[in-house]
Design an enzyme around this catalytic site. Sequence first.
Site, PDB file in Angstrom:
ATOM      1  N   ASN A  56       0.758  -1.240   0.037  1.00  0.00           N
ATOM      2  CA  ASN A  56      -0.174  -0.005   0.068  1.00  0.00           C
ATOM      3  C   ASN A  56       0.951   1.271   0.165  1.00  0.00           C
ATOM      4  OD1 ASN A  56      -3.049  -0.822   0.455  1.00  0.00           O
ATOM      5  ND2 ASN A  56      -1.904  -2.288   1.945  1.00  0.00           N
ATOM      6  N   GLU A  57       0.944   1.718  -0.950  1.00  0.00           N
ATOM      7  CA  GLU A  57       2.205   2.829  -1.469  1.00  0.00           C
ATOM      8  C   GLU A  57       1.336   4.143  -0.959  1.00  0.00           C
ATOM      9  OE1 GLU A  57       4.879   2.135  -1.996  1.00  0.00           O
ATOM     10  OE2 GLU A  57       4.795   0.103  -3.340  1.00  0.00           O
ATOM     11  N   PRO A  58       2.135   5.285  -0.783  1.00  0.00           N
ATOM     12  CA  PRO A  58       1.775   6.740  -0.450  1.00  0.00           C
ATOM     13  C   PRO A  58       0.408   7.094  -1.456  1.00  0.00           C
ATOM     14  CG  PRO A  58       3.957   6.684  -0.266  1.00  0.00           C
ATOM     15  CD  PRO A  58       3.524   5.255  -0.810  1.00  0.00           C
TER      16      PRO A  58
END
Length: 662
Positions: A183-185
């Site tokens: 879950n990236e920025p």
Amino acid sequence: MNLNLSSQIVLNQVAEEFYHPSTAVERSEITRFEKLPTDIYPKVEDGAKAIADAVEQEIKAKEREGKKCVFGVGTGQSLTPIFEELIRRHKEESLSFHNVVVFNAYEYFPLKAESAISSLHQLKTLFLDHLDIPAENIFSPDGMVPQGDVQQLCRQYEENIAAAGGIDIMLLGIGRIGNVATNEPGSGLASRTRLMLIDATSREEMTMSFGGQDAVPPCSITLGMANIMASRKIFVTAWGEEKADIIQKTVEGPLTDSIPSSFLQTHNDCHVVTDLAAAGKLTRIIHPWLVASCKWNNKLTRAALVWLCQKIGKPILKLTNKDYNENGLSELLALYGSAYQCNIKIFNDLQHTITGWPGGKPNADDSNRPERATPFPKRIIVFSPHPDDDVISMGGTIQRLVNQGHDLHVAYETSGDIAVGDEEVTRFMHFINGFNQIFIGEKDETIKKMYKDIKVFLAEKKEGDIDTPDVRHIKGLIRRGEARTACTYNHIPLDHVHFLDLPFYESGRIEKFPMTEKDVNIVRKLLVEIHPDEIFVAGDLADPHGTHRKCTDAVLAAIDLEKQAGAQWLKNCRIWMYRGAWAEWEIENIEMCVPMSPEELRAKRNAILKHSSQMESAPFLGNDERLFWQRAEDRNRGTAKLYDDLGLACYEAMEAFVQYRP
């Protein structure tokens, strides 16, 4: 033989009550800035055991109830110590995992059918294949499905989790940008299982598995934040100082989708588990005076005053009693009697770290100098993990030591071959082939054949392919030549230049072999041969690819063996740690700082530039667009500015060192 002594390096001696409070009241007081329950352990092994204890209790509790224990598991390096501890308990203590169901937290996408590098493959290799979990209890997203089927796969994966009763324990690491799973920025709290584009920083972290960023698949299928938050219990781990910034933001920072891990603050049973190094930026560790009374020593006092100076924008000698009182440092006024007394004490301490004689000044009073006046000249070894770390990290200091007449040796610990681009090999092979034709003639078929074979190999080479031994040897020779040129520029005799070629490095990949006794013995042999009075060793324990740490562990292990053997030379030897292009020592930890004039800084740059293969074409410059000489100059100028801002002498640049005491 202790092969992990670097993990025991503690620069700031943190009082136990700040990481292991004895009562709930004390814990409540010192964690007032923390929004997530955070357990800090002196060593990685201690933290891993604590998580393993909780996992074992949950497995056995479910077994007593006749139920399955459902895990959600990531594959980050942070989880490896926990995997190792659980495997040990399975093999040595008969802990069974027969009632465990595992859901892989993410899988790369798209994957080729023949690809062995997948998240599930890594998870099996590191963990699952060593346990008695039935194959039918292991679930993972399929990274080989057509892109049009991904959405349906995600919904089915969530249904499988629900059918298993939901996740009991989620085990995750935190990436350097706050990503959990992948879950990236930008990932929201309500995000669900989906296809996610992998961020550039995350791709860099994954290069150790894939051999290069280009080989990392562009996307992943990941459990969303909503799926993770639905877990009944979550353990998040991070180890080492490279994770200190993101742990502070995760635990103490605001909720924000730019740091997905911050959403964990809203879970009712999430625990962060770290070692002291990873917790190093939490308020109770870095600024303990803000949460409780402190046992003040010189280093803590120095840290507090530097913090105060930076906060209110004053040099040390201008701090007043009012400044202390208004910023939570009234204890120091009671201890020293006045701001002036404390100011002058710390000012003098910092002044005494500055020296233009890093090998000691002969015939001088050395009571307030970092290094001893005698013996003079000193026998010195500078250990350099790669064939350019010496000049990048302490090029100015090397010039001083040589010019001041010391007997200086440089030991390059690894070949550095993987950091040489293929175009460099092509360029040198053109030269060798031309040299062969002009001066040797066509009779020498060996060079002609090698030239042809290498040319074919490089033309057909794919991302992630391991170089042939010939290509690696040529890349190593390129770096040796550059190192010799830089040493000659610094007037170091070539018989004082040592290439150790430690075996752990020669995997041909970014991910290295484990460091072993064979590596240590190579280093020890050199130490016994030279009997140095002064040693310089890399202190970049947070370097992105781990080579510096392993090299330092080899040196420290060799020193430890010599200490156990009662080596007389070691009793009069001082060991200094430098840092390279990645970071600098915090000023409260600096024990020796060597100033450089503009001319000396220019000479340092020239020595770095001798390593031409590591300029624009170097494969591992990372996301920082500055070249290594630019990073080094910016860092050295930054250190000088910090000393200047505190009211000390103003220099062009400075190189900083911390002493290691075996």
